[in-house]
Scaffold this motif. Structure first.
Motif: not given
Length: 485
Positions: A267-281, A290-303
């Motif tokens: 149920d995440a805001d995917l655009e916001s999550a993606a932008e935050n991941l790029i900035a963080n990683k 503190v950067c993301a080392n393992r990115i877990f994505v629920q199967s429904k939205i994985y692709d």
């Protein structure tokens, strides 16, 4: 060779004096990871110089001024860092590799710690009179400087990490002996130049020794006159410091390794999550604890989410951090490059798919240290990139089915520094957060530590906190005084 008006002295600093030669005469070179060129040659110091620095710091304790004067030191540091942001950022960029604009952001981050402690130290250090009398006494709690502090910093945040330590140490009235990483000492030297010129410090209040980690660290740990050590670095070294601390029962503040999970719920805001991941990683080229080392994505939205991340990763520009519009610079050294290379190769050999970046067979650390931002999908938890901290620009995408699966896999590590979770249902997300064993957990944000909040790890990620009032208390001893008069 580097030239800067903030690097008039490529030297250590002991008892108020620049020390441009090690006792042994040994030197070591500082390189620009973007092109391999030598930036400077610094003295390679050891135990004897460290002992003199400790003696100078111990003597300075008798001359530590009042809280008001110490607050003015911190305020002067804020002003100086703000004025010199561009030049300090340039030096930082050249020795670390992170883009110049990002390096200037780190200088702002450093200034925020001096600012925060300048604003809060007087109230935090004020004596506390207890309202309740006991045993026919009035009770007061005083917060006393613990004494000489040994500060050991890593290369990945050359000025941010020292600011987190030296600002509260000086606020508390602790003279310091600092050992920076030999990969990135020039930013620290520039900061010492500023403090030497602008702050009216007692001789011995700040000391800088550069060189042998074994010898300098060994002296700091074995010397009775250093009651507190603040260290940021690997868990292995942190464990060694714990062992070495037992003889003198030293107080330790340790920020160690991480293995951060980044959980994206369906149920995440995917655009916001993606932008935050790029900035963080990709901050610092992925070379942050503190950067993301393992990115877990629920199967429904994985692709869908994977594609969004891949599109953003492919748009990143890699190059020399002094060039315009660069997003990702080089890795710090060959060992760092080779570790990322090994993690990608291991994952591909176990069935992962490369969806962004270059195949490891096309890359060679002997040619340059620019590792392209890389995304792999189909990652499983037995791969090295999940079991170890990669410390580089690799995004491993792991599919999960249920919230319980995400929590179980997220906690499947001995580390507990930072974590992140994205989802719109606050109650659902906080149920997961409350069961994650990480000292920092960003909810719908990839942001890291801030000066006003305590930050630190659980489990093998360390003990103690930096930032907030808790960070100041690492350099303070409480003294309880019952008054029966």
């Amino acid at each position: 060779m580097i030239e800067s008006y903030l690097l008039k002295n490529i030297a250590g600093y002991i008892d108020g004096q620049w020390v441009d030669k090690a006792d042994s005469g040994e030197t070591t070179e500082v390189f620009n990871p973007a092109n391999g060129k030598t930036l400077a040659e610094i003295p390679y110091m050891a135990a004897d110089e460290t002992r003199r620095a400790i003696d100078a710091a111990k003597a300075a304790r008798a001359n530590v001024p009042d809280v008001k004067t110490r607050r003015e030191w911190l305020e002067d540091c804020v002003e100086a860092l703000t004025e010199e942001k561009e030049e300090i950022g340039r030096i930082l960029c050249l020795e670390h590799g992170k883009p110049w604009k990002e390096a200037q952001g780190e200088v702002d981050y450093a200034a925020s710690f001096f600012r925060y402690y300048a604003e809060t130290m007087e109230d935090a250090l004020a004596p506390q009179k207890l309202e309740e009398e006991a045993k026919n006494c009035k009770w007061t709690i005083y917060k006393r400087s613990i004494g000489v502090a040994g500060l050991i910093t890593p290369w990945n945040f050359p000025i941010g990490m020292i600011a987190k330590k030296i600002a509260p140490a000086l606020a508390a009235g602790c003279p310091v002996v600092i050992k920076p990483a030999t990969e990135t000492p020039l930013t620290m030297i520039a900061m010492f130049q500023i403090m030497h010129e602008r702050l009216d410090l007692p001789k011995g209040m700040i000391n800088l020794v550069m060189g042998s980690s074994k010898d300098i660290g060994g002296e700091l740990m074995s010397n009775f006159d250093v009651p507190v050590i603040s260290f940021t670095g690997s868990t292995g070294v942190g464990q060694l410091l714990v062992e070495q601390s037992k003889d003198h029962v030293k107080k330790l503040s340790l920020e160690l390794g991480g293995n951060a999970p980044f959980i994206v719920l369906d149920d995440a805001d995917l655009e916001s999550a993606a932008e935050n991941l790029i900035a963080n990683k990709f901050r610092g080229g992925g070379q942050t604890c503190v950067c993301a080392n393992r990115i877990f994505v629920q199967s429904k939205i994985y692709d869908k989410f994977s594609k969004m991340v891949v599109d953003k990763v492919k748009a990143l520009k890699v190059g020399d951090g002094m060039d315009e519009d660069i997003d990702v610079g080089p890795l710090i050294n060959k060992a760092g490059f080779d570790k990322v290379h090994d993690h990608v190769k291991d994952a591909l050999s176990k069935g992962a798919e490369l969806v962004a970046g270059k195949h490891p067979d096309e890359l060679d650390s002997d040619k340059n240290l620019f590792y392209p931002p890389t995304v792999i999908t189909g990652v499983t938890h037995d791969m090295k990139c999940c079991q170890e901290e990669t410390f580089g620009p690799l995004v491993p995408m792991i599919k999960f089915e249920t919230d319980e699966d995400a929590l179980k896999m997220g906690n499947d590590t001995v580390f507990g520094l930072a974590s992140y979770i994205f989802g719109k249902d606050e109650k659902r997300a906080h149920k997961i957060i409350s069961n994650l064993h990480f000292g920092h957990c960003g909810y719908n944000t990839g942001t890291g530590p801030a000066a006003h909040a305590p930050f630190g790890g659980m489990l093998h990620s360390g003990v103690g906190r930096e930032g907030g009032e808790e960070g100041l208390m690492e350099f303070v001893e409480a003294q309880t005084v019952p008054d029966g008069s």
